[in-house]
Scaffold this active site. Structure first.
Site, PDB file in Angstrom:
ATOM      1  N   LYS A 301       3.395 -23.713 -23.177  1.00  0.00           N
ATOM      2  CA  LYS A 301       4.582 -24.435 -23.929  1.00  0.00           C
ATOM      3  C   LYS A 301       3.975 -24.805 -25.297  1.00  0.00           C
ATOM      4  CE  LYS A 301       6.800 -26.798 -19.898  1.00  0.00           C
ATOM      5  NZ  LYS A 301       8.213 -26.107 -20.125  1.00  0.00           N
ATOM      6  N   ARG A 375      10.803 -23.122  -9.747  1.00  0.00           N
ATOM      7  CA  ARG A 375      11.448 -22.095  -8.902  1.00  0.00           C
ATOM      8  C   ARG A 375      10.726 -21.336  -7.896  1.00  0.00           C
ATOM      9  NH1 ARG A 375      14.636 -19.071 -13.470  1.00  0.00           N
ATOM     10  NH2 ARG A 375      14.053 -21.160 -14.460  1.00  0.00           N
TER      11      ARG A 375
HETATM   12  N1  BES Z   1       9.431 -28.032 -16.275  1.00  0.00           N
HETATM   13  C1  BES Z   1      10.289 -27.307 -16.867  1.00  0.00           C
HETATM   14  C2  BES Z   1      11.644 -27.662 -17.404  1.00  0.00           C
HETATM   15  C3  BES Z   1      11.789 -28.766 -18.157  1.00  0.00           C
HETATM   16  C4  BES Z   1      11.944 -28.830 -19.515  1.00  0.00           C
HETATM   17  C5  BES Z   1      11.916 -30.157 -17.635  1.00  0.00           C
HETATM   18  C6  BES Z   1      12.242 -29.914 -20.311  1.00  0.00           C
HETATM   19  C7  BES Z   1      12.079 -31.123 -18.462  1.00  0.00           C
HETATM   20  C8  BES Z   1      12.089 -31.133 -19.742  1.00  0.00           C
HETATM   21  C9  BES Z   1      10.468 -25.938 -16.214  1.00  0.00           C
HETATM   22  O1  BES Z   1       9.250 -25.610 -15.548  1.00  0.00           O
HETATM   23  C10 BES Z   1      10.325 -24.853 -17.393  1.00  0.00           C
HETATM   24  O2  BES Z   1       9.400 -24.684 -18.240  1.00  0.00           O
HETATM   25  N2  BES Z   1      11.562 -24.036 -17.471  1.00  0.00           N
HETATM   26  C11 BES Z   1      11.797 -23.266 -18.380  1.00  0.00           C
HETATM   27  C12 BES Z   1      12.241 -21.787 -17.524  1.00  0.00           C
HETATM   28  C13 BES Z   1      12.241 -20.813 -18.517  1.00  0.00           C
HETATM   29  C14 BES Z   1      10.743 -20.185 -18.762  1.00  0.00           C
HETATM   30  C15 BES Z   1      13.047 -19.713 -17.589  1.00  0.00           C
HETATM   31  C16 BES Z   1      12.549 -23.774 -19.609  1.00  0.00           C
HETATM   32  O3  BES Z   1      13.257 -24.367 -19.001  1.00  0.00           O
HETATM   33  O4  BES Z   1      12.236 -23.338 -20.582  1.00  0.00           O
HETATM   34 MG    MG Z   2       7.673 -24.647 -16.688  1.00  0.00          MG
END
Ligand code: BES
Ligand code: MG
Ligand code: ZN
Length: 522
Positions: A301, A375
């Site tokens: 990230k 997921r």
């Molecule tokens: N934990 C994150 C989602 C999230 C983002 C929670 C911001 C709280 C605040 C999740 O694991 C994630 O990274 N999701 C990705 C999915 C994508 C890579 C398909 C996302 O939402 O960008």
């Molecule tokens: Mg994630």
């Protein structure tokens, strides 16, 4: 855990009191009918002083609009009399709702904090219906909603403030004694019962907030599984924890895959509440996403706000809180709570984009994005859940950033395969002022997750319909007759400064009450 305010029902004021709170309906204010603040509540006050209160009440200063809070203080020579009255406006009685009353509770709490009132009395008689003022809400439910607003507002996370620091002394940590005063002796027992229910609610929500706020250097999978074991003893739940070895035996390669880039061993927690004296209870399985820190893994990230990813186990915290609350309420249904705990990190052993993993269900998954890890772990947990043959399964997860884009910070998203289940959850939510909004799960969304080399992939190349895609991925692991709903709480899990009675910053504890309510009513 921060201490809950002490709640007690009384028919007379005992000991020293800093303030008395008087709820006021706008209708009464407009008719200039002053509240009953006479004996025994104001014993010791002079006639003059009672007149001050009445005059103030009749003046224009206090509107009694919902959420308006006005304090009145005056000097007295005699230290033993009450000289601090706080009027709390409830608005017109015809427009009253429990949620509005909770918000008033939050306003009153803020006032008590700013006034540094330690021991306060809430005069609950004004909540009672008078013949001229009919409301649909029973007075006990009004008092209860008000108390919920107070208790939910009273939380602070100070575990890591050193004792001498400025901040460690600030805020609400001082005052904690709240007496509910009524002249109706016959109400005391049921009032007390409701106050106990609210205390249990506060405890469960505080616990969920504490879990979610825990920094991830302390809050590791091992920490949480140990805590879960301790809590299960405390609350009479049974608890089983699968180690990585046992997860291998369970073929949970998606959980293990996500955890393999971290030095922290993954843990799979299984809690169970069994109601006493209920023959053949219905079984509800709760599944919570327990990513103790989500760095994104190799698909790392950006650094901006990455610290928030300690909250990526908020789903786990929510289902834990709900399980504990439902068990305190002794609900007549069986609850099995499943939490895969992992840390999503990018070390030399980490899964890489393009890797293929075999899920517990037997399906193969191409990992396109290691940041779509929630997921993956949920897929294995949901598969395990279905072996338990429950009546319904509900999973709760901070699954997608996209849910904030879709719905903002006013509600979470719900997706699932059973309209009845979805509307029951939404109803439980609205009873608790926690909103839930449905998104569609058309099968065609699954087309976006077709993989060239495996049965499916965990993410697509574009970012369309992210929340739906997350859920449609989970749906691939739901068997035909399973009733299932998924709550994406990513936007609602923390920093709900926009809503009353949730902490401005940090974990919200949202949906603990909703889930417990759903379980109680199921
Ligand atoms: N934990 C994150 C989602 C999230 C983002 C929670 C911001 C709280 C605040 C999740 O694991 C994630 O990274 N999701 C990705 C999915 C994508 C890579 C398909 C996302 O939402 O960008
Ligand atoms: Mg994630
Ligand atoms: Zn995540």
């Amino acid at each position: 855990m921060p201490k809950l305010p002490l709640l007690e029902a009384r028919t007379a004021i005992l000991g020293e009191v800093d303030a008395i709170i008087i709820p006021v309906f706008q209708d009464l204010r407009e008719k200039a009918i002053p509240p009953k603040v006479t004996s025994p509540f104001f014993e010791g006050n002079s006639r003059n002083e009672l007149e001050i209160v009445e005059k103030f009440f009749k003046s224009d200063i206090f509107s009694a609009q919902v959420g308006s809070v006005q304090g009145l203080r005056w000097a007295t020579k005699n230290k033993n009399v009450l000289n601090h009255v706080i009027f709390a406006g409830l608005g017109p009685i015809s427009e009253l709702s429990e949620e509005k009353i909770r918000k008033v509770g939050a306003q009153v709490w803020a006032k008590l904090v700013s006034e540094k009132s330690r021991s306060v009395v809430i005069h609950v008689d004004p909540f009672f219906d008078r013949s001229s003022l009919k409301s649909d809400l029973s007075h006990l439910r009004k008092i209860r909603a008000f108390t919920e607003g107070l208790v939910l507002s009273a939380y602070e996370f100070k575990k890591y403030k050193s004792v001498g620091s400025q901040d460690s002394k600030k805020g609400s940590d001082f005052s904690k004694r709240i007496s509910f005063l009524t002249s109706e002796k016959s109400w005391v027992a049921s009032l007390e019962w409701h106050l106990n229910q609210v205390s249990a609610m506060g405890e469960a929500v505080y616990l969920a907030r504490d879990w979610s706020n825990e920094p991830s250097n302390y809050g590791t999978p091992t920490y949480f599984s140990n805590e879960a074991r301790k809590l299960s003893r405390q609350y009479g739940l049974s608890c089983r924890i699968l180690t990585e070895k046992e997860m291998v035996r369970e073929r949970m390669s998606l959980v293990l895959g996500v955890g393999q880039g971290s030095v922290q061993p993954s843990q799979f927690v299984r809690l169970e509440y069994l109601p006493k004296k209920v023959k053949n209870p219905k079984t509800i399985v709760l599944v919570g996403k327990g990513v103790t820190f989500d760095s994104g893994g190799i698909s790392i990230k950006p650094s901006l706000r990455m610290e928030d990813m300690k909250h990526d186990m908020a789903g786990a915290a929510t289902v834990l809180g709900a399980t504990i609350l439902a068990s305190c309420w002794q609900v007549p249904n069986r609850i099995i709570t499943l939490i895969p705990f992992v840390e999503n990190m990018p070390d030399g052993g980490a899964i890489q984009p393009g890797n293929v993993l075999t899920a517990r269900s037997g399906k193969t998954v191409e990992v396109i994005n290691t940041d779509a890890e929630g997921r993956l772990i949920l897929a294995d947990a949901l598969d395990y859940a279905q072996d338990l043959k429950p009546h319904v399964i509900i999973d709760v997860a901070t699954l997608t950033g996209a849910v904030s884009v879709a719905l903002g910070k006013q509600c979470c998203a719900i997706l699932g395969n059973d309209d009845e289940l979805i509307s029951a959850l939404r109803d439980a939510g609205s009873l608790n002022g926690e909103r839930i909004w449905p998104l569609p799960l058309y099968d065609e969304y699954g087309d976006d997750l077709k993989s060239d080399c495996a049965d499916l992939k965990n993410s697509s190349n574009d970012a369309l319909g992210g929340t739906i895609r997350g859920a449609i991925f989970l749906k691939q692991f739901i068997r035909e007759k399973t009733r299932w709903a998924h709550l994406d709480i990513a936007a609602m899990a923390y920093d709900l400064g926009n809503l009353p009675y949730y902490p401005k910053k940090g974990a919200s504890g949202a949906y603990v009450r909703t889930l417990a309510q759903f379980i109680a009513d199921f």
